[in-house]
Design a protein around this motif. Structure first.
Motif, PDB file in Angstrom:
ATOM      1  N   GLY A  86      11.897  -1.909   2.646  1.00  0.00           N
ATOM      2  CA  GLY A  86      13.231  -1.355   2.769  1.00  0.00           C
ATOM      3  C   GLY A  86      13.866  -0.912   1.466  1.00  0.00           C
ATOM      4  N   ILE A  87      13.179  -1.149   0.335  1.00  0.00           N
ATOM      5  CA  ILE A  87      13.713  -0.728  -0.958  1.00  0.00           C
ATOM      6  C   ILE A  87      13.202   0.679  -1.252  1.00  0.00           C
ATOM      7  CG2 ILE A  87      13.834  -1.246  -3.422  1.00  0.00           C
ATOM      8  CD1 ILE A  87      13.134  -4.160  -2.717  1.00  0.00           C
ATOM      9  N   PRO A  88      14.078   1.674  -1.329  1.00  0.00           N
ATOM     10  CA  PRO A  88      13.628   3.049  -1.588  1.00  0.00           C
ATOM     11  C   PRO A  88      12.910   3.152  -2.935  1.00  0.00           C
ATOM     12  CG  PRO A  88      15.922   3.002  -0.879  1.00  0.00           C
ATOM     13  CD  PRO A  88      15.539   1.589  -1.180  1.00  0.00           C
ATOM     14  N   ALA A  89      12.045   4.153  -3.062  1.00  0.00           N
ATOM     15  CA  ALA A  89      11.286   4.352  -4.291  1.00  0.00           C
ATOM     16  C   ALA A  89      12.195   4.480  -5.504  1.00  0.00           C
ATOM     17  CB  ALA A  89      10.409   5.593  -4.157  1.00  0.00           C
ATOM     18  N   THR A  90      11.841   3.764  -6.560  1.00  0.00           N
ATOM     19  CA  THR A  90      12.606   3.830  -7.810  1.00  0.00           C
ATOM     20  C   THR A  90      11.866   4.608  -8.888  1.00  0.00           C
ATOM     21  OG1 THR A  90      11.637   1.759  -8.628  1.00  0.00           O
ATOM     22  CG2 THR A  90      13.661   1.587  -7.322  1.00  0.00           C
ATOM     23  N   GLY A  91      10.546   4.794  -8.713  1.00  0.00           N
ATOM     24  CA  GLY A  91       9.744   5.436  -9.743  1.00  0.00           C
ATOM     25  C   GLY A  91       9.381   4.506 -10.882  1.00  0.00           C
ATOM     26  N   ASN A  92       9.827   3.252 -10.815  1.00  0.00           N
ATOM     27  CA  ASN A  92       9.550   2.287 -11.883  1.00  0.00           C
ATOM     28  C   ASN A  92       8.130   1.748 -11.779  1.00  0.00           C
ATOM     29  OD1 ASN A  92      12.199   2.668 -12.506  1.00  0.00           O
ATOM     30  ND2 ASN A  92      12.866   0.584 -12.123  1.00  0.00           N
ATOM     31  N   SER A  93       7.596   1.361 -12.914  1.00  0.00           N
ATOM     32  CA  SER A  93       6.281   0.724 -12.958  1.00  0.00           C
ATOM     33  C   SER A  93       6.450  -0.790 -13.002  1.00  0.00           C
ATOM     34  CB  SER A  93       5.491   1.189 -14.186  1.00  0.00           C
ATOM     35  OG  SER A  93       5.198   2.574 -14.094  1.00  0.00           O
TER      36      SER A  93
ATOM     37  N   ILE B 194       0.840  -1.210   0.000  1.00  0.00           N
ATOM     38  CA  ILE B 194       0.000   0.000   0.000  1.00  0.00           C
ATOM     39  C   ILE B 194       0.870   1.255   0.000  1.00  0.00           C
ATOM     40  CG2 ILE B 194      -1.822   1.246   1.204  1.00  0.00           C
ATOM     41  CD1 ILE B 194      -2.641  -1.485   0.014  1.00  0.00           C
ATOM     42  N   THR B 195       1.912   1.270   0.842  1.00  0.00           N
ATOM     43  CA  THR B 195       2.765   2.450   0.945  1.00  0.00           C
ATOM     44  C   THR B 195       3.856   2.467  -0.124  1.00  0.00           C
ATOM     45  OG1 THR B 195       4.179   1.324   2.570  1.00  0.00           O
ATOM     46  CG2 THR B 195       2.368   2.652   3.415  1.00  0.00           C
ATOM     47  N   GLY B 196       4.208   1.297  -0.657  1.00  0.00           N
ATOM     48  CA  GLY B 196       5.292   1.220  -1.623  1.00  0.00           C
ATOM     49  C   GLY B 196       4.897   1.577  -3.037  1.00  0.00           C
TER      50      GLY B 196
ATOM     51  N   PHE C 105      -1.020  -7.581 -10.838  1.00  0.00           N
ATOM     52  CA  PHE C 105      -0.741  -6.418  -9.995  1.00  0.00           C
ATOM     53  C   PHE C 105       0.052  -5.411 -10.806  1.00  0.00           C
ATOM     54  CE2 PHE C 105       1.967  -3.970  -7.148  1.00  0.00           C
ATOM     55  CZ  PHE C 105       1.086  -3.557  -6.159  1.00  0.00           C
ATOM     56  N   LYS C 106      -0.476  -4.190 -10.873  1.00  0.00           N
ATOM     57  CA  LYS C 106       0.208  -3.103 -11.554  1.00  0.00           C
ATOM     58  C   LYS C 106       0.328  -1.926 -10.594  1.00  0.00           C
ATOM     59  CE  LYS C 106      -1.775  -4.370 -16.059  1.00  0.00           C
ATOM     60  NZ  LYS C 106      -2.583  -3.908 -17.206  1.00  0.00           N
ATOM     61  N   GLY C 107       1.424  -1.190 -10.709  1.00  0.00           N
ATOM     62  CA  GLY C 107       1.594  -0.030  -9.859  1.00  0.00           C
ATOM     63  C   GLY C 107       2.907   0.675 -10.141  1.00  0.00           C
ATOM     64  N   LYS C 108       3.075   1.819  -9.508  1.00  0.00           N
ATOM     65  CA  LYS C 108       4.296   2.606  -9.653  1.00  0.00           C
ATOM     66  C   LYS C 108       4.995   2.663  -8.308  1.00  0.00           C
ATOM     67  CE  LYS C 108       6.063   6.972 -11.554  1.00  0.00           C
ATOM     68  NZ  LYS C 108       5.688   8.262 -12.184  1.00  0.00           N
ATOM     69  N   HIS C 109       6.271   2.311  -8.292  1.00  0.00           N
ATOM     70  CA  HIS C 109       7.031   2.227  -7.053  1.00  0.00           C
ATOM     71  C   HIS C 109       7.445   3.626  -6.599  1.00  0.00           C
ATOM     72  CE1 HIS C 109      10.869   0.714  -4.838  1.00  0.00           C
ATOM     73  NE2 HIS C 109       9.851   0.837  -4.002  1.00  0.00           N
ATOM     74  N   THR C 110       6.618   4.220  -5.741  1.00  0.00           N
ATOM     75  CA  THR C 110       6.849   5.597  -5.304  1.00  0.00           C
ATOM     76  C   THR C 110       7.090   5.719  -3.803  1.00  0.00           C
ATOM     77  OG1 THR C 110       4.440   5.882  -5.187  1.00  0.00           O
ATOM     78  CG2 THR C 110       5.541   6.635  -7.193  1.00  0.00           C
ATOM     79  N   GLY C 111       7.176   4.604  -3.100  1.00  0.00           N
ATOM     80  CA  GLY C 111       7.410   4.640  -1.660  1.00  0.00           C
ATOM     81  C   GLY C 111       8.307   3.502  -1.218  1.00  0.00           C
ATOM     82  N   ASP C 112       8.626   3.487   0.069  1.00  0.00           N
ATOM     83  CA  ASP C 112       9.467   2.430   0.623  1.00  0.00           C
ATOM     84  C   ASP C 112       8.737   1.088   0.530  1.00  0.00           C
ATOM     85  OD1 ASP C 112      11.982   2.059   2.621  1.00  0.00           O
ATOM     86  OD2 ASP C 112      10.354   0.724   3.190  1.00  0.00           O
ATOM     87  N   PHE C 113       9.422   0.083  -0.022  1.00  0.00           N
ATOM     88  CA  PHE C 113       8.824  -1.243  -0.208  1.00  0.00           C
ATOM     89  C   PHE C 113       9.766  -2.285   0.385  1.00  0.00           C
ATOM     90  CE2 PHE C 113       8.235  -5.033  -3.043  1.00  0.00           C
ATOM     91  CZ  PHE C 113       6.949  -5.365  -2.629  1.00  0.00           C
TER      92      PHE C 113
END
Length: 293
Positions: free
Chosen positions: A115-122, A79-81, A105-113
């Motif tokens: 421990g993995i910092p946001a990459t902005g990748n889809s 949810i947060t990632g 599952f589709k989404g954009k990595h805009t938060g901590d996942f």
């Protein structure tokens, strides 16, 4: 992996043909609507005792996640990632107390996942989940997906193991909260631990096994120091299952009331989800000077 998912779905389709009775239809409706709300509408609080059994279990490696709190914390990462989430149940079927869903599952990595910092990748992945129901509640989940593809879409080297960072982050959190049994559970029974040369507790090097570390390091920190905090932490994943953690020691020595704020580094080695080696690097002169004031 797409073919693998389809194959698993086909195999499962033959073994779990829906009975068409009212109970399984009711379970499927509850199951799909609950997960739709949790993931697509970020209603993480629906992971509660109304919808899940108290001992809800996520079958996972290196160890299962058991209980509502742990299960909820795990899925909070999704949810947060990610933002712009689109979770779709492609197909679902069931028999008796078992449910199988094929999902995307589709989404954009805009938060901590984890421990993995946001990459902005889809990301755009698919998988299959096998679930068990009990008295109208979700009792167990087991996910099957192509983790290498998932990590690749996040831009993470597939030769690295992101679970290692999760394990080490949790270790520091458990230590900070005083959950020493959880700290010990993360360590291999034959773990080798080395303090920095000339560090006050290096006299026991190499410590072998968690009990030796508990007695020779942790108990002495508690006895000699009023507090010993780690700040400005940075977690760096390396090859060969190693994690380098950098930060600062912020501590107060009991005997003289002197404080210190010094650089440190911890090098962890893991195997099969367990810590096998630890090496500390620290400003040992700064520590000695603090103790001598």
């Amino acid at each position: 992996m797409k073919n693998s998912v389809q194959l698993l779905l086909v195999i499962t389709s033959f073994s779990l043909i829906s009975c068409g009775n009212g109970k399984i239809e009711k379970d499927i409706k509850m199951y799909t609507s609950t997960w739709d709300e949790i993931i697509n509408n970020a209603k993480i609080d629906l992971i509660n005792s109304d919808n899940f059994t108290e001992d809800i279990t996520l079958v996972a490696s290196p160890e299962n996640i058991v209980g509502i709190d742990g299960f909820k914390a795990y899925y909070q990462n999704f949810i947060t990632g990610f933002s712009d989430i689109n979770f779709t149940v492609v197909d679902v079927l069931g028999q008796d107390d078992k449910i199988v869903k094929h999902w995307t599952f589709k989404g954009k990595h805009t938060g901590d996942f984890f421990g993995i910092p946001a990459t902005g990748n889809s990301v755009d992945v698919e998988g299959v989940t096998i679930a068990k129901m009990k008295d109208g509640k979700i009792a167990q989940e087991q996910d099957f997906m192509d983790n290498l593809t998932f990590m690749s879409q996040l831009g993470i080297d597939p030769l690295l193991n992101p679970n290692n960072v999760i394990i080490i982050r949790k270790l520091y959190n458990d230590f900070a909260s005083g959950d020493i049994p959880a700290v010990g559970a993360a360590m291999d029974e034959n773990m080798v631990w080395n303090e920095a040369e000339n560090f006050p507790f290096a006299d026991g090097n190499p410590y072998k096994g968690f009990e030796a570390v508990l007695e020779g390091v942790f108990s002495r920190i508690i006895e000699d120091w009023e507090y010993w905090n780690l700040t400005d932490m940075s977690f760096n994943e390396m090859t060969n299952d190693k994690i380098l953690v950098t930060g600062r020691y912020n501590a107060k020595y009991k005997k003289n009331g002197a404080t210190m704020n010094l650089q440190m580094a911890h090098l962890w080695t893991l195997k099969d989800g367990k810590i096998t080696n630890f090496q500390q690097f620290a400003d040992t002169k700064g520590i000695a000077d603090t103790m001598a004031k």
